[in-house]
Scaffold this motif. Structure first.
Motif, PDB file in Angstrom:
ATOM      1  N   ASN A   1      52.858  33.069   8.067  1.00 35.84           N
ATOM      2  CA  ASN A   1      52.715  32.164   9.223  1.00 35.84           C
ATOM      3  C   ASN A   1      53.978  32.164  10.091  1.00 35.84           C
ATOM      4  N   ILE A   2      54.437  33.338  10.419  1.00 26.44           N
ATOM      5  CA  ILE A   2      55.667  33.473  11.204  1.00 26.44           C
ATOM      6  C   ILE A   2      55.434  33.042  12.645  1.00 26.44           C
ATOM      7  N   ASN A   3      56.309  32.182  13.155  1.00 24.76           N
ATOM      8  CA  ASN A   3      56.214  31.783  14.559  1.00 24.76           C
ATOM      9  C   ASN A   3      57.458  32.132  15.368  1.00 24.76           C
ATOM     10  N   ARG A   4      58.418  32.806  14.726  1.00 23.08           N
ATOM     11  CA  ARG A   4      59.582  33.281  15.478  1.00 23.08           C
ATOM     12  C   ARG A   4      60.093  34.579  14.872  1.00 23.08           C
ATOM     13  N   LEU A   5      60.311  35.555  15.752  1.00 19.97           N
ATOM     14  CA  LEU A   5      60.832  36.847  15.346  1.00 19.97           C
ATOM     15  C   LEU A   5      62.206  37.029  15.985  1.00 19.97           C
ATOM     16  N   ASP A   6      63.256  37.010  15.178  1.00 17.46           N
ATOM     17  CA  ASP A   6      64.608  37.302  15.658  1.00 17.46           C
ATOM     18  C   ASP A   6      64.819  38.803  15.556  1.00 17.46           C
ATOM     19  N   ILE A   7      65.280  39.424  16.638  1.00 13.02           N
ATOM     20  CA  ILE A   7      65.427  40.874  16.651  1.00 13.02           C
ATOM     21  C   ILE A   7      66.818  41.274  17.122  1.00 13.02           C
ATOM     22  N   CYS A   8      67.356  42.322  16.515  1.00  9.51           N
ATOM     23  CA  CYS A   8      68.670  42.851  16.900  1.00  9.51           C
ATOM     24  C   CYS A   8      68.790  44.261  16.347  1.00  9.51           C
ATOM     25  N   GLY A   9      69.911  44.919  16.630  1.00 11.10           N
ATOM     26  CA  GLY A   9      70.148  46.243  16.071  1.00 11.10           C
ATOM     27  C   GLY A   9      70.680  47.221  17.095  1.00 11.10           C
TER      28      GLY A   9
ATOM     29  N   ILE B   1      64.772  40.526  28.766  1.00 15.25           N
ATOM     30  CA  ILE B   1      64.847  39.087  28.482  1.00 15.25           C
ATOM     31  C   ILE B   1      64.436  38.283  29.703  1.00 15.25           C
ATOM     32  N   THR B   2      64.933  38.681  30.864  1.00 16.26           N
ATOM     33  CA  THR B   2      64.624  37.974  32.107  1.00 16.26           C
ATOM     34  C   THR B   2      63.167  38.151  32.513  1.00 16.26           C
ATOM     35  N   THR B   3      62.691  39.393  32.476  1.00 16.84           N
ATOM     36  CA  THR B   3      61.320  39.702  32.906  1.00 16.84           C
ATOM     37  C   THR B   3      60.273  38.962  32.092  1.00 16.84           C
ATOM     38  N   HIS B   4      60.490  38.881  30.786  1.00 14.40           N
ATOM     39  CA  HIS B   4      59.480  38.298  29.893  1.00 14.40           C
ATOM     40  C   HIS B   4      59.822  36.882  29.444  1.00 14.40           C
ATOM     41  N   GLY B   5      60.915  36.326  29.965  1.00  8.77           N
ATOM     42  CA  GLY B   5      61.286  34.961  29.620  1.00  8.77           C
ATOM     43  C   GLY B   5      61.571  34.793  28.149  1.00  8.77           C
ATOM     44  N   LEU B   6      62.218  35.779  27.537  1.00  8.36           N
ATOM     45  CA  LEU B   6      62.510  35.717  26.104  1.00  8.36           C
ATOM     46  C   LEU B   6      63.696  34.812  25.851  1.00  8.36           C
ATOM     47  N   SER B   7      63.713  34.195  24.692  1.00 10.16           N
ATOM     48  CA  SER B   7      64.896  33.435  24.296  1.00 10.16           C
ATOM     49  C   SER B   7      65.923  34.410  23.742  1.00 10.16           C
ATOM     50  N   PHE B   8      67.175  34.018  23.802  1.00  9.54           N
ATOM     51  CA  PHE B   8      68.220  34.898  23.278  1.00  9.54           C
ATOM     52  C   PHE B   8      69.403  34.072  22.825  1.00  9.54           C
ATOM     53  N   GLU B   9      70.171  34.653  21.957  1.00 10.15           N
ATOM     54  CA  GLU B   9      71.403  34.046  21.492  1.00 10.15           C
ATOM     55  C   GLU B   9      72.511  35.061  21.661  1.00 10.15           C
ATOM     56  N   LYS B  10      73.588  34.626  22.305  1.00  7.48           N
ATOM     57  CA  LYS B  10      74.710  35.544  22.545  1.00  7.48           C
ATOM     58  C   LYS B  10      75.482  35.773  21.264  1.00  7.48           C
TER      59      LYS B  10
ATOM     60  N   ASP C   1      50.735  40.950  22.008  1.00  4.44           N
ATOM     61  CA  ASP C   1      50.522  39.510  22.196  1.00  4.44           C
ATOM     62  C   ASP C   1      50.564  38.760  20.861  1.00  4.44           C
ATOM     63  N   LEU C   2      51.610  39.022  20.091  1.00  6.04           N
ATOM     64  CA  LEU C   2      51.763  38.329  18.812  1.00  6.04           C
ATOM     65  C   LEU C   2      51.956  36.836  19.039  1.00  6.04           C
ATOM     66  N   LYS C   3      51.452  36.049  18.118  1.00  9.98           N
ATOM     67  CA  LYS C   3      51.547  34.599  18.242  1.00  9.98           C
ATOM     68  C   LYS C   3      52.864  34.084  17.669  1.00  9.98           C
ATOM     69  N   CYS C   4      53.942  34.744  18.021  1.00 14.06           N
ATOM     70  CA  CYS C   4      55.251  34.269  17.590  1.00 14.06           C
ATOM     71  C   CYS C   4      56.273  34.527  18.697  1.00 14.06           C
ATOM     72  N   LYS C   5      57.226  33.649  18.769  1.00  7.60           N
ATOM     73  CA  LYS C   5      58.279  33.721  19.772  1.00  7.60           C
ATOM     74  C   LYS C   5      59.242  34.845  19.427  1.00  7.60           C
ATOM     75  N   ILE C   6      59.658  35.606  20.440  1.00  6.66           N
ATOM     76  CA  ILE C   6      60.645  36.660  20.230  1.00  6.66           C
ATOM     77  C   ILE C   6      62.000  36.164  20.698  1.00  6.66           C
ATOM     78  N   ASN C   7      62.964  36.198  19.811  1.00  6.44           N
ATOM     79  CA  ASN C   7      64.315  35.718  20.082  1.00  6.44           C
ATOM     80  C   ASN C   7      65.292  36.872  19.859  1.00  6.44           C
TER      81      ASN C   7
END
Length: 206
Positions: free
Chosen positions: A146-154, A197-206, A172-178
């Motif tokens: 039941n994942i609702n957030r995917l944190d991605i990096c690399g 990030i800007t085009t798709h309104g993704l959340s991000f962490e610096k 169109d996964l039902k989870c937020k991409i961060n």
């Protein structure tokens, strides 16, 4: 006689949604750090990511690490008409996961999966979702936990990370991409990742 009447009102607040999240780490391999295809800033970023996993790894339902695993002849190599130098050849030192990060991953054996890509000589797989078997495993993890957030990096932010962001957006996964930007060094200085990030309104962490 004066009576004081105390009436206590209970306000029922809606439950705070739980964040079930996974961490998707793209290609944290030696060749992309100080090997045959180094990305500027990758060593510092991966060492910082190792510290992050040590401190925060237990907060994730699962950690998925992707890794290029190329045959000695692969369509992405310049010697075969591609655009990149030889890199991440199966079983070579350069294909190994960055040691500082690997040390932290092995401390979480029940949470970590390593998925390979780029094993077909004639097929490029920048995105892990281009690999059918790997994509099915990721989607199964997302659904079963039941994942609702995917944190991605690399590595690299503008190539394999960017492609691995675009594919789940298309699904169109039902989870937020961060996007964890500080752990996503890029060959283009971050321009592609910032645009995504800007085009798709993704959340991000610096």
């Amino acid at each position: 006689m004066i009576y004081s009447l105390n009436i206590t009102q209970w306000i029922i607040l809606p439950p705070i949604p739980m964040t079930n999240k996974i961490l998707l780490i793209i290609d944290p391999q030696i060749d992309f750090i100080n090997g045959t295809l180094p990305v500027p800033g990758a060593e510092g970023a991966m060492n910082s990511l190792a510290d992050y996993v040590m401190l925060n790894g237990k907060e994730y339902e699962h950690i998925i690490v992707t890794a290029d695993r190329h045959p000695m002849r692969h369509c992405s190599f310049k010697s075969e008409g591609g655009k990149w130098p030889l890199h991440c050849i199966a079983d070579s030192v350069g294909a190994a996961i960055w040691p500082a990060l690997m040390n932290e991953l092995v401390a979480l054996p029940d949470k970590v999966s390593v998925l390979h890509k780029g094993q077909d000589t004639y097929r490029e797989e920048y995105s892990i979702f281009k690999n059918k078997d790997a994509a099915e495993k990721i989607l199964k993890i997302i659904e079963s936990k039941n994942i609702n957030r995917l944190d991605i990096c690399g590595i690299a932010g503008d190539v394999c990370v960017a492609d691995s962001i675009c594919d789940p957006l298309a699904l169109d996964l039902k989870c937020k991409i961060n996007v964890l930007k500080s752990f996503s060094p890029s060959l283009d200085g971050g321009k592609t990742l910032d645009k995504l990030i800007t085009t798709h309104g993704l959340s991000f962490e610096k």
